[in-house]
Scaffold this active site. Structure first.
Site, short mmCIF file in Angstrom:
data_model
loop_
_atom_site.label_atom_id
_atom_site.label_comp_id
_atom_site.label_asym_id
_atom_site.label_seq_id
_atom_site.Cartn_x
_atom_site.Cartn_y
_atom_site.Cartn_z
N ASP A 229 0.86 -1.48 -0.26
CA ASP A 229 0.48 0.19 0.19
C ASP A 229 0.75 1.50 -0.33
O ASP A 229 2.12 1.14 0.21
CB ASP A 229 -1.18 -0.42 1.18
CG ASP A 229 -2.05 1.09 0.98
OD1 ASP A 229 -2.13 1.98 0.28
OD2 ASP A 229 -3.42 1.01 1.57
C1 BGC Z 1 -5.12 3.40 0.08
C2 BGC Z 1 -5.28 2.00 -1.08
C3 BGC Z 1 -4.49 3.09 -2.04
C4 BGC Z 1 -3.10 3.63 -2.54
C5 BGC Z 1 -2.62 4.56 -3.67
C6 BGC Z 1 -3.28 4.95 -0.36
O1 BGC Z 1 -3.93 5.36 1.00
O2 BGC Z 1 -4.61 2.95 1.22
O3 BGC Z 1 -6.04 1.67 -1.01
O4 BGC Z 1 -4.27 2.31 -3.47
O5 BGC Z 1 -3.43 5.20 -0.82
O6 BGC Z 1 -3.71 5.81 -3.72
#
Ligand code: BGC
Length: 809
Positions: A229
């Site tokens: 993530d």
């Molecule tokens: C989120 C993810 C997301 C990623 C990219 C993160 O803060 O938890 O779900 O895909 O950001 O935007």
């Protein structure tokens, strides 16, 4: 290894750099090796490709894309075919916009209704979540784009999501929090997985060998790539050894240097690095080829229609007294509620889509055969009292035969980056509802909310249509249902508890310290209410139709169950039949019933159909912590077929032999888990369930690089506490405006180390250690480290870049 030839040509610098991102969304490319770059984008219910400056919180606008209903909404359709169609349209749009990996679907379990991201997740039930996720994955990947189920795993809390340790017993982990991912991987054949921010039992998800190698790769046969993530990586060397491939978004070359140092010191092996590089190469090369000759257009109109179909199939009719719905032709209605003017159709955060268009009720109502006596916003969306508008709405309600009241959770109630602290809708909406009820008893409520809410006011409404967050075409879908052009068929994919205090993790969620203890174990959602006999307002699996269905002729054998459903009403409609399994008198504690199959069947008025639901490897299994395997207990299992978890229409039995004699628990030692009354599990019982002592989650006096910025509350440094107070004041100011500031929320909840992991190489971990020393009250020592770290980082970055360039030339 598949890409041995390329790997042999790669230097260690290239390999290490390849395993982390370039910029917000891309992987690094290496021209001399013929390795292209691939592009990742959110998200789960619409493509969010940012054309300009990238951020991952939905702050900067993205290219227009279809905004489909969110996962929480679609799960109410229980329709895997629909999930696949949605996946295909998402895949098509991703391809058209040059996106190779679509960061979704999200399928974390709704442990508590309070999780701010529940709108992005499918269900409280892992079987339903897994089946829906698998259908999305199949659809997306059929278009040559990889899906990325997320967030793996046990990420059911937003508060301090990057600095939090989920403490969970192995059985609960397997049965509740991993089964959905297992289905998405095995049945959906997902090619990428996103590792979660949190730790699982003291080890970051991205470094968790148990999760990423033992279970994901070895047990489930996952052959794709693990992507962190955004900012979730702690020590990518450990990540690589544990089975993680790509650190996102842009840690710069500091992380790559750490990886090289880890190989040189023997902390990890070069074989591990090569393996991860090989897997990533496979993804990059395949995706690159898939994207050749792609079309850069998609059919906006056709996709809008898919969004509308999806919204129609996912709305849940909770109540319909006196058959007030569907509206009679020409019905005299008043349209009341801000949401009728500006719909609440998606959630906030990284999933935010820039829609191709958005329908509202007031824009489209003239297309329907109803007489509109008036339209009023009624309440103000930010929760403030607005006496004039309220008066206007009440006057309209007095004149109308039927009031259509559009209300629910407003934007600041639920969002990525924060959890709710109650389950109520804004009080001004409730106040208006009560006043409307005094002047007109024919109230129809149309609810928009991405997560479960308390509905103590439901008596005021004759009918309630729960639309969740139904996407850009939601308004048309709602009117189709209200007027009877479409017969509602959605059923709840989560329980509507009567009150927050009734939820099983009420006392444990969200954690106030560094650990979040999953004391309620496997009793999540209906598994809890049902077993502990806690009454609920609307049970899991519940939803009404304009017609009625009868169930008959259940046959159960070793392979599965078959039965007949008849549409006994006057209109055509679809029924979602559910199959639950229980084992009365089980020796290994288990919920009274668990969902093990479902089918959505369309029936013309008067029509009957035979439905078959086969058993599968998950029907009877439980995870035995003694044998460390899935096992089956001996006994006569109750097979329950019904219209909801609380409306079982047919029952049968099937006998199973045991697969082991070794039973994992001594019942009298853990009575709460045998009764299901798990709201107040004491330390002793929880330790027995865990099989180890409960880790101490208290904040120590010293803050570390892995503590969240909001923990500067504990800082020794006056400067740090000042910064904390400023940030908190900014957060409060934004909250008070009715629109949470995602940037502030992100910073508030992120650990110090993220400063190095998300700044493209501008900040190194050395500098972060210096910052933390300052925070802990050692100003000069810390400052010295920050300054020397800054110069060292700059020098080393240049050296690394030069090396990459020299090799390239
Ligand atoms: C989120 C993810 C997301 C990623 C990219 C993160 O803060 O938890 O779900 O895909 O950001 O935007």
């Amino acid at each position: 290894m598949k890409y041995q030839d390329i790997i042999e040509k790669m230097t260690i610098e290239e390999k290490a750099a390849f395993l982390s991102g370039k910029g917000e969304w891309q992987t690094r490319d290496f021209e001399r090796l013929g390795i292209p770059s691939i592009f990742c984008s959110d998200g789960p219910h619409g493509v969010r490709k940012q054309a300009g400056a990238g951020d991952h919180l939905g702050l900067n606008a993205s290219l227009p894309a279809t905004c489909f209903p969110t996962a929480a909404t679609i799960a109410n359709s229980w329709d895997e075919e629909l999930g696949e169609t949605l996946g295909q349209t998402l895949g098509e749009e991703a391809m058209a916009e040059g996106v190779n990996v679509l960061l979704g679907p999200g399928l974390n379990i709704k442990r508590s209704p309070l999780c701010g991201r529940n709108f992005e997740y499918f269900s409280e039930d892992p079987y339903l979540a897994g089946k829906m996720a698998a259908s999305y994955v199949r659809g997306i990947q059929s278009k040559g784009v990889y899906a990325c189920p997320k967030h793996f795993a046990v990420n059911s809390q937003e508060l301090r999501r990057m600095a939090m340790n989920s403490v969970i017993d192995e059985r609960t982990l397997r049965e509740i929090y991993l089964t959905g991912f297992e289905i998405a991987v095995k049945e959906g054949k997902a090619k990428t997985i996103m590792s979660a921010y949190n730790e699982v039992n003291g080890v970051y998800a991205n470094e968790n060998k148990h999760l990423l190698t033992d279970i994901l790769r070895d047990e489930w046969g996952f052959d794709g790539i693990v992507i962190t993530d955004w900012g979730a990586s702690n020590d990518h060397a450990l990540g690589v050894a544990a089975g993680s491939n790509l650190e996102m978004p842009n840690p710069g070359l500091d992380s790559a240097r750490e990886l090289i140092a880890a190989v040189e010191s023997g902390k990890i092996s070069i074989e591990d690095v090569d393996k991860r590089v090989d897997e990533l190469l496979d993804a990059v090369m395949t995706l690159y080829v898939n994207a050749q000759n792609k079309s850069d257009k998609f059919d906006e109109k056709a996709h809008h229609d898919v969004a509308r179909k999806a919204a129609r199939e996912s709305a849940v009719l909770l109540k319909n007294e006196d058959n007030i719905l569907p509206l009679k032709p020409g019905a005299k209605v008043a349209i009341i509620g801000d949401f009728a003017f500006d719909p609440r159709y998606q959630g906030a955060g990284s999933s935010l889509v820039n829609p191709t268009k958005v329908e509202s009720i007031v824009d489209i109502i003239s297309e329907y055969d109803v007489q509109v006596l008036g339209k009023s916003r009624g309440y103000s969306r930010d929760g403030q009292e607005d006496a004039a508008t309220r008066k206007e709405a009440i006057a309209m309600a007095e004149k109308a035969d039927i009031v259509l009241y559009f209300f629910g959770l407003n934007e600041d109630s639920e969002s990525e980056g924060m959890d709710r602290n109650h389950m109520r809708i804004p009080q001004n909406q409730i106040d208006l509802l009560k006043e409307l009820g005094q002047v007109n008893s024919n109230l129809v409520g149309v609810i928009s909310a991405g997560s479960a809410i308390e509905m103590p006011w439901h008596h005021y409404l004759k009918a309630m249509l729960h639309c969740y967050l139904n996407g850009q075409a939601g308004a048309g879908a709602v009117m189709d249902i209200l007027t009877g052009a479409v017969n509602p068929s959605g059923k709840l994919s989560e329980t509507m508890a009567r009150r927050l205090e009734d939820t099983s993790c009420y006392r444990y969620y969200p954690s106030s310290e560094r650990t979040t203890e999953y004391r309620e174990g496997i009793y999540v959602g209906y598994r809890y209410y049902d077993t502990a006999e806690v009454p609920v307002l609307y049970p899991f699996g519940f939803g009404l139709s304009y017609t009625t269905f009868e169930y008959s002729d259940l046959f159960v054998n070793a392979e599965g169950a078959s039965f007949t459903i008849t549409n006994t009403g006057k209109v055509d409609g679809a029924e979602i039949a559910q199959l639950y399994v229980g084992l009365p008198g089980a020796q290994v504690f288990r919920p009274k019933k668990e969902l093990k199959g479902f089918k959505k069947v369309f029936l013309k008025a008067g029509e009957s159909k035979k439905v078959e639901i086969p058993f599968d490897d998950k029907t009877f299994r439980y995870f035995n912590v003694k044998t460390n395997k899935w096992e089956v207990e001996e006994g006569s299992y109750l097979i329950m077929v019904g219209a909801s978890s609380a409306d079982i229409r047919l029952t049968g039995n099937v006998s199973k032999a045991e697969t082991t004699k070794e039973l994992p628990y001594v019942p009298h030692q853990i009575p709460s888990y045998y009764s299901g009354k798990v709201q107040t599990v004491d330390n002793k019982e929880y330790e027995i369930l865990l099989g180890r002592t409960i880790p101490d989650g208290k904040w120590s006096g010293q803050l570390s690089v892995n503590d969240a910025i909001c923990q500067m509350y504990y800082a020794k440094s006056g400067l740090a506490r000042f910064a904390y107070n400023r940030l908190t004041a900014m957060k409060k100011k934004a909250d008070a405006k009715g629109k949470p500031d995602l940037n502030i929320l992100f910073i508030y909840n992120m650990p110090f180390r993220a400063m190095a992991k998300m700044t493209g190489g501008a900040v190194s971990m050395d500098m972060v250690y210096g910052i933390v020393e300052i925070v802990n009250g050692h100003f000069f020592r810390g400052l010295g480290k920050v300054i020397s770290g800054y110069f060292r980082n700059g020098k080393l970055n240049k050296k690394y870049e030069a090396k990459l360039k020299n090799i390239a030339e």
